[in-house]
Design a protein around this motif. Structure first.
Motif, PDB file in Angstrom:
ATOM      1  N   GLY A 272      13.624 -14.423   5.393  1.00 42.87           N
ATOM      2  CA  GLY A 272      13.714 -13.386   4.417  1.00 42.87           C
ATOM      3  C   GLY A 272      13.223 -11.959   5.136  1.00 42.87           C
ATOM      4  O   GLY A 272      12.652 -11.977   6.048  1.00 42.87           O
ATOM      5  N   GLU A 273      13.725 -11.086   4.219  1.00 44.50           N
ATOM      6  CA  GLU A 273      13.396  -9.547   4.992  1.00 44.50           C
ATOM      7  C   GLU A 273      12.686  -8.567   3.839  1.00 44.50           C
ATOM      8  O   GLU A 273      13.022  -8.652   2.831  1.00 44.50           O
ATOM      9  CB  GLU A 273      14.556  -8.838   5.703  1.00 44.50           C
ATOM     10  N   LEU A 274      11.865  -7.863   4.344  1.00 43.45           N
ATOM     11  CA  LEU A 274      11.004  -6.973   3.566  1.00 43.45           C
ATOM     12  C   LEU A 274      11.588  -5.633   3.520  1.00 43.45           C
ATOM     13  O   LEU A 274      11.815  -5.212   4.517  1.00 43.45           O
ATOM     14  CB  LEU A 274       9.586  -7.108   3.800  1.00 43.45           C
ATOM     15  N   GLY A 275      11.294  -4.986   2.312  1.00 45.54           N
ATOM     16  CA  GLY A 275      11.813  -3.559   2.288  1.00 45.54           C
ATOM     17  C   GLY A 275      10.709  -2.828   1.340  1.00 45.54           C
ATOM     18  O   GLY A 275      10.387  -3.575   0.362  1.00 45.54           O
ATOM     19  N   TYR A 276      10.209  -1.632   1.329  1.00 43.51           N
ATOM     20  CA  TYR A 276       9.126  -1.124   0.881  1.00 43.51           C
ATOM     21  C   TYR A 276       9.111   0.263   0.438  1.00 43.51           C
ATOM     22  O   TYR A 276       9.513   0.940   1.445  1.00 43.51           O
ATOM     23  CB  TYR A 276       7.873  -1.729   1.281  1.00 43.51           C
ATOM     24  N   TRP A 277       8.380   0.778  -0.512  1.00 43.27           N
ATOM     25  CA  TRP A 277       8.188   2.291  -0.407  1.00 43.27           C
ATOM     26  C   TRP A 277       7.063   2.503  -1.579  1.00 43.27           C
ATOM     27  O   TRP A 277       6.855   1.548  -2.432  1.00 43.27           O
ATOM     28  CB  TRP A 277       9.110   3.143  -1.183  1.00 43.27           C
ATOM     29  N   VAL A 278       6.229   3.601  -1.520  1.00 35.96           N
ATOM     30  CA  VAL A 278       4.978   3.769  -2.245  1.00 35.96           C
ATOM     31  C   VAL A 278       5.162   5.177  -2.976  1.00 35.96           C
ATOM     32  O   VAL A 278       5.928   6.144  -2.300  1.00 35.96           O
ATOM     33  CB  VAL A 278       3.694   3.784  -1.385  1.00 35.96           C
ATOM     34  N   HIS A 279       4.837   5.138  -4.173  1.00 33.97           N
ATOM     35  CA  HIS A 279       4.536   6.655  -4.868  1.00 33.97           C
ATOM     36  C   HIS A 279       3.698   7.294  -4.100  1.00 33.97           C
ATOM     37  O   HIS A 279       2.821   7.129  -3.448  1.00 33.97           O
ATOM     38  CB  HIS A 279       4.059   6.320  -6.286  1.00 33.97           C
ATOM     39  N   PRO A 280       3.913   8.927  -3.946  1.00 33.08           N
ATOM     40  CA  PRO A 280       3.169   9.650  -3.281  1.00 33.08           C
ATOM     41  C   PRO A 280       1.604   9.695  -3.511  1.00 33.08           C
ATOM     42  O   PRO A 280       0.938   9.805  -2.810  1.00 33.08           O
ATOM     43  CB  PRO A 280       3.680  11.187  -3.731  1.00 33.08           C
ATOM     44  N   ASP A 281       1.241   9.344  -5.013  1.00 29.51           N
ATOM     45  CA  ASP A 281      -0.210   9.466  -5.193  1.00 29.51           C
ATOM     46  C   ASP A 281      -0.859   8.007  -5.119  1.00 29.51           C
ATOM     47  O   ASP A 281      -1.888   7.999  -5.279  1.00 29.51           O
ATOM     48  CB  ASP A 281      -0.503   9.844  -6.941  1.00 29.51           C
ATOM     49  N   ALA A 282      -0.148   7.314  -4.377  1.00 30.33           N
ATOM     50  CA  ALA A 282      -0.634   5.811  -3.936  1.00 30.33           C
ATOM     51  C   ALA A 282      -0.757   5.630  -2.390  1.00 30.33           C
ATOM     52  O   ALA A 282      -1.028   4.570  -1.751  1.00 30.33           O
ATOM     53  CB  ALA A 282       0.235   4.872  -4.749  1.00 30.33           C
ATOM     54  N   GLN A 283      -0.051   6.822  -1.699  1.00 31.96           N
ATOM     55  CA  GLN A 283       0.041   6.606  -0.088  1.00 31.96           C
ATOM     56  C   GLN A 283      -1.577   6.519   0.512  1.00 31.96           C
ATOM     57  O   GLN A 283      -2.377   7.255  -0.040  1.00 31.96           O
ATOM     58  CB  GLN A 283       0.811   7.638   0.373  1.00 31.96           C
ATOM     59  N   GLY A 284      -1.504   6.046   1.523  1.00 27.03           N
ATOM     60  CA  GLY A 284      -2.686   6.074   2.341  1.00 27.03           C
ATOM     61  C   GLY A 284      -3.860   5.079   1.927  1.00 27.03           C
ATOM     62  O   GLY A 284      -5.076   5.373   2.330  1.00 27.03           O
ATOM     63  N   ARG A 285      -3.690   4.147   1.006  1.00 23.88           N
ATOM     64  CA  ARG A 285      -4.784   3.388   0.503  1.00 23.88           C
ATOM     65  C   ARG A 285      -4.460   1.986   0.977  1.00 23.88           C
ATOM     66  O   ARG A 285      -5.426   1.170   0.363  1.00 23.88           O
ATOM     67  CB  ARG A 285      -4.712   3.712  -1.154  1.00 23.88           C
ATOM     68  N   GLY A 286      -3.602   1.691   1.763  1.00 28.60           N
ATOM     69  CA  GLY A 286      -3.594   0.248   2.114  1.00 28.60           C
ATOM     70  C   GLY A 286      -2.817  -0.601   1.088  1.00 28.60           C
ATOM     71  O   GLY A 286      -3.067  -2.042   1.405  1.00 28.60           O
ATOM     72  N   LEU A 287      -2.205  -0.168   0.205  1.00 28.06           N
ATOM     73  CA  LEU A 287      -1.810  -0.946  -1.090  1.00 28.06           C
ATOM     74  C   LEU A 287      -0.559  -1.744  -0.739  1.00 28.06           C
ATOM     75  O   LEU A 287      -0.500  -2.983  -0.963  1.00 28.06           O
ATOM     76  CB  LEU A 287      -1.267  -0.125  -2.210  1.00 28.06           C
ATOM     77  N   MET A 288       0.337  -1.244   0.212  1.00 32.53           N
ATOM     78  CA  MET A 288       1.527  -1.988   0.659  1.00 32.53           C
ATOM     79  C   MET A 288       1.238  -3.194   1.466  1.00 32.53           C
ATOM     80  O   MET A 288       1.610  -4.203   1.232  1.00 32.53           O
ATOM     81  CB  MET A 288       2.374  -1.037   1.318  1.00 32.53           C
ATOM     82  N   THR A 289       0.212  -2.857   2.392  1.00 31.45           N
ATOM     83  CA  THR A 289      -0.119  -3.922   3.115  1.00 31.45           C
ATOM     84  C   THR A 289      -0.974  -5.127   2.274  1.00 31.45           C
ATOM     85  O   THR A 289      -0.649  -6.204   2.650  1.00 31.45           O
ATOM     86  CB  THR A 289      -1.531  -3.635   4.217  1.00 31.45           C
TER      87      THR A 289
END
Length: 361
Positions: A272-289
């Protein structure tokens, strides 16, 4: 078509299809009262049960059965013959019988009758776009999904866009491919769930930015509310077709949508393959990882998807996406020159992969 002159009784031991009886009138009325857009009163219910179904059967315009479940009226299922030796199928279920597979059982019985007794060549199905319960039944009983046709159907006096499908006499009466029901996955900071219709503004804000325009030029800019609504419908369609999972990253405490994680390109060697994006106010917090690691645990688990390899592909110059992949434990598996189209030129495409043995506590 060799239509029997009277209703046969059909049963699979759980559900029975039969002719209507006078004591079905209250159930018929109650079922239609559950639909606020439908004008259907006690006289309508009485006429349909005591006269209309029998008369339609007699002249061969509609072959309608009452569905009986646990000894009570549970809805109706009907076949409507056409001049070409085919038929369309229609069904409706009382709320008390929903969620137990009653509609699917009734449709299978009706299909066996239509193909075996009446000799229909093809049975067609259609439902208003958005009528997920009807589509779920069509999926469960083996219908092949066709195109969504604008203005194809009519409901309550207005034209509606419709999903379409068909099935033949030799087709199995079971799903042709999986329907992805999204599990809710949790981490210390996140709850991974599906998006809601009231989160359009969060989606439009997150998808409208210079980085998206540069690295994903096929995404409209600005990303409007109309684009967001179409995207949500498309994600639901993709899940129903067994093509992809799509999770909203929601704050575990506030339930605020913070980003998106998609699992796609499934079914090829259980990768399987993953794609992702984060809202501007949630960036830089390691949430996607954090979210990717949780989805990877589920993906590799025998109790989850049961896959064996996960991929992330991105532009070589997309440092933010690459940092996320590396932070989540993915390994650089290769680089293809001039393989990733950007807004202005072709970039190299880097591929990262993850195997179950790469996971660490």
């Amino acid at each position: 078509m060799p239509i029997p002159p009277e209703h046969p009784v059909l049963t699979d031991g759980v559900v029975t299809l039969r002719a209507p009886r006078p004591d079905d009138v209250p159930g018929q009325l109650e079922r239609h009262r559950e639909d606020p857009d439908r004008r259907f009163d006690a006289d309508d219910a009485r006429r349909w049960i005591t006269y209309g179904i029998h008369e339609a059967w007699k002249i061969g315009t509609r072959l309608v059965f009452v569905i009986e479940y646990q000894g009570q009226y549970a809805g109706t299922v009907g076949l409507e013959p056409d001049p070409h030796g085919n038929a369309s199928i229609h069904y409706g279920l009382a709320s008390r019988a929903r969620g137990a597979g009653v509609a699917s059982r009734a449709v299978r019985l009706a299909l066996d009758f239509g193909f075996g007794e009446c000799g229909f060549h093809v049975v067609h199905w259609w439902a208003r776009v958005g009528n997920w319960p009807s589509r779920r039944v069509a999926w469960a009983t083996g219908f092949r999904m066709g195109e969504a046709i604008p203005g194809f159907g009519e409901e309550h006096g207005r034209r509606v866009d419709a999903w379409t499908g068909w099935i033949g006499p030799d087709d199995e009466r079971k799903p042709r491919r999986p329907w992805f029901d999204h599990p809710v996955l949790e981490t210390p900071r996140l709850r991974l769930r599906t998006w809601r219709d009231d989160e359009i503004s969060r989606i439009t804000t997150a998808r409208t930015n210079q980085a998206t325009a540069h690295f994903l030029p096929f995404i409209p800019q600005p990303f409007t509310a109309e684009d967001a609504r179409f995207w949500l419908k498309d994600m639901a369609e993709q899940a129903a077709a067994g093509h992809r999972y799509n999770w909203c990253l929601a704050d575990a405490e506030t339930d605020l949508g913070l980003g998106n994680l998609t699992l796609f390109n499934l079914g090829y060697g259980e990768a399987g393959e993953l794609g992702y994006w984060v809202h501007p106010d949630a960036q830089g917090r390691g949430l996607m990882t954090e979210a990717i690691r949780r989805v990877a645990d589920w993906f590799f688990s025998p109790d989850g998807y049961g896959g064996h390899r996960l991929l992330i592909r991105t532009a070589a110059t997309n440092q933010a996406a690459r940092r996320v992949a590396e932070s989540a434990g993915f390994q650089h598996a290769g680089t293809e020159r001039e393989a990733f189209p950007l807004a202005t030129h072709l970039d190299a495409r880097v591929t990262y992969d993850l195997l179950p043995t790469d996971l660490t506590p």
